[in-house]
Design a protein around this motif. Structure first.
Motif, PDB file in Angstrom:
ATOM      1  N   SER A  82       0.842  -1.204   0.000  1.00  0.00           N
ATOM      2  CA  SER A  82       0.000   0.000   0.000  1.00  0.00           C
ATOM      3  C   SER A  82       0.863   1.234   0.000  1.00  0.00           C
ATOM      4  O   SER A  82       0.597   2.207  -0.706  1.00  0.00           O
ATOM      5  CB  SER A  82      -0.906  -0.034   1.233  1.00  0.00           C
ATOM      6  N   SER A  83       1.916   1.216   0.757  1.00  0.00           N
ATOM      7  CA  SER A  83       2.840   2.340   0.822  1.00  0.00           C
ATOM      8  C   SER A  83       3.524   2.509  -0.526  1.00  0.00           C
ATOM      9  O   SER A  83       3.701   3.615  -1.012  1.00  0.00           O
ATOM     10  CB  SER A  83       3.842   2.079   1.931  1.00  0.00           C
ATOM     11  N   SER A  84       3.913   1.420  -1.129  1.00  0.00           N
ATOM     12  CA  SER A  84       4.575   1.472  -2.426  1.00  0.00           C
ATOM     13  C   SER A  84       3.628   2.013  -3.491  1.00  0.00           C
ATOM     14  O   SER A  84       4.018   2.777  -4.356  1.00  0.00           O
ATOM     15  CB  SER A  84       5.038   0.056  -2.765  1.00  0.00           C
ATOM     16  N   SER A  85       2.393   1.607  -3.428  1.00  0.00           N
ATOM     17  CA  SER A  85       1.381   2.079  -4.378  1.00  0.00           C
ATOM     18  C   SER A  85       1.116   3.571  -4.182  1.00  0.00           C
ATOM     19  O   SER A  85       0.997   4.318  -5.142  1.00  0.00           O
ATOM     20  CB  SER A  85       0.097   1.277  -4.181  1.00  0.00           C
ATOM     21  N   SER A  86       1.046   4.022  -2.953  1.00  0.00           N
ATOM     22  CA  SER A  86       0.817   5.448  -2.698  1.00  0.00           C
ATOM     23  C   SER A  86       2.047   6.267  -3.085  1.00  0.00           C
ATOM     24  O   SER A  86       1.931   7.387  -3.557  1.00  0.00           O
ATOM     25  CB  SER A  86       0.395   5.702  -1.252  1.00  0.00           C
ATOM     26  N   LYS A 110       3.746   9.851  -9.523  1.00  0.00           N
ATOM     27  CA  LYS A 110       3.030  10.123 -10.779  1.00  0.00           C
ATOM     28  C   LYS A 110       2.419  11.522 -10.741  1.00  0.00           C
ATOM     29  O   LYS A 110       2.488  12.270 -11.714  1.00  0.00           O
ATOM     30  CB  LYS A 110       1.957   9.058 -11.010  1.00  0.00           C
ATOM     31  N   ARG A 111       1.824  11.896  -9.613  1.00  0.00           N
ATOM     32  CA  ARG A 111       1.236  13.241  -9.470  1.00  0.00           C
ATOM     33  C   ARG A 111       2.311  14.320  -9.600  1.00  0.00           C
ATOM     34  O   ARG A 111       2.097  15.347 -10.213  1.00  0.00           O
ATOM     35  CB  ARG A 111       0.520  13.371  -8.131  1.00  0.00           C
ATOM     36  N   LYS A 112       3.458  14.070  -8.965  1.00  0.00           N
ATOM     37  CA  LYS A 112       4.556  15.042  -9.058  1.00  0.00           C
ATOM     38  C   LYS A 112       5.041  15.170 -10.494  1.00  0.00           C
ATOM     39  O   LYS A 112       5.292  16.280 -10.977  1.00  0.00           O
ATOM     40  CB  LYS A 112       5.707  14.655  -8.128  1.00  0.00           C
ATOM     41  N   ASP A 113       5.158  14.037 -11.193  1.00  0.00           N
ATOM     42  CA  ASP A 113       5.558  14.072 -12.606  1.00  0.00           C
ATOM     43  C   ASP A 113       4.534  14.851 -13.438  1.00  0.00           C
ATOM     44  O   ASP A 113       4.903  15.659 -14.303  1.00  0.00           O
ATOM     45  CB  ASP A 113       5.700  12.653 -13.184  1.00  0.00           C
ATOM     46  N   GLU A 114       3.265  14.610 -13.184  1.00  0.00           N
ATOM     47  CA  GLU A 114       2.204  15.323 -13.910  1.00  0.00           C
ATOM     48  C   GLU A 114       2.265  16.824 -13.619  1.00  0.00           C
ATOM     49  O   GLU A 114       2.112  17.652 -14.516  1.00  0.00           O
ATOM     50  CB  GLU A 114       0.821  14.766 -13.541  1.00  0.00           C
ATOM     51  N   GLU A 115       2.514  17.170 -12.357  1.00  0.00           N
ATOM     52  CA  GLU A 115       2.607  18.584 -11.965  1.00  0.00           C
ATOM     53  C   GLU A 115       3.824  19.236 -12.630  1.00  0.00           C
ATOM     54  O   GLU A 115       3.747  20.358 -13.129  1.00  0.00           O
ATOM     55  CB  GLU A 115       2.685  18.707 -10.439  1.00  0.00           C
ATOM     56  N   ILE A 116       4.944  18.495 -12.653  1.00  0.00           N
ATOM     57  CA  ILE A 116       6.149  19.019 -13.309  1.00  0.00           C
ATOM     58  C   ILE A 116       5.864  19.236 -14.797  1.00  0.00           C
ATOM     59  O   ILE A 116       6.215  20.277 -15.355  1.00  0.00           O
ATOM     60  CB  ILE A 116       7.356  18.077 -13.087  1.00  0.00           C
TER      61      ILE A 116
END
Length: 118
Positions: A11-15, A21-27
């Protein structure tokens, strides 16, 4: 216990992957926005340069027209000065000629009277 630990780790790995992924999208979003801003900035600079060139051309044209007008006025004034100078010289010449004629007449009359008295 071990199955719970695995779930937590999974679960930690998935989060972590989701956060990454969110950080990459934001970048990527920020890079795209920065690229758009850069293009907008470049277009603004090009438009300002174009406007400056137009204004400079217009001002140069105005300067050239004023220079031509000044030259015409200067030439007209120079011609007026020449005309007035000639007129003044002619008047002075006429005055001197008239004065010479008057002096000559006076001398003639004085000579005539002197002869009469003698």
């Amino acid at each position: 216990q071990s199955s719970m630990g695995t779930r937590t780790s999974s679960s930690s790995s998935s989060s972590d992957a989701t956060a990454l992924k969110r950080k990459d999208e934001e970048i990527n979003r920020l890079l795209s926005e920065m690229s758009n801003l850069r293009q907008k900035f470049d277009r603004s600079i090009a438009a300002m340069k174009d406007e400056r060139d137009k204004e400079t051309g217009y001002l140069q044209q105005q300067i050239d027209e004023q220079r031509k007008q000044y030259e015409k006025e200067r030439m007209a004034l120079s011609a007026q000065i020449d005309d007035l100078t000639r007129e003044m010289m002619n008047r002075e010449k006429e005055y001197r000629n008239g004065e010479d004629a008057s002096s000559y007449q006076l001398r003639q009359e004085m000579a005539k009277k002197e002869k009469e008295y003698q």
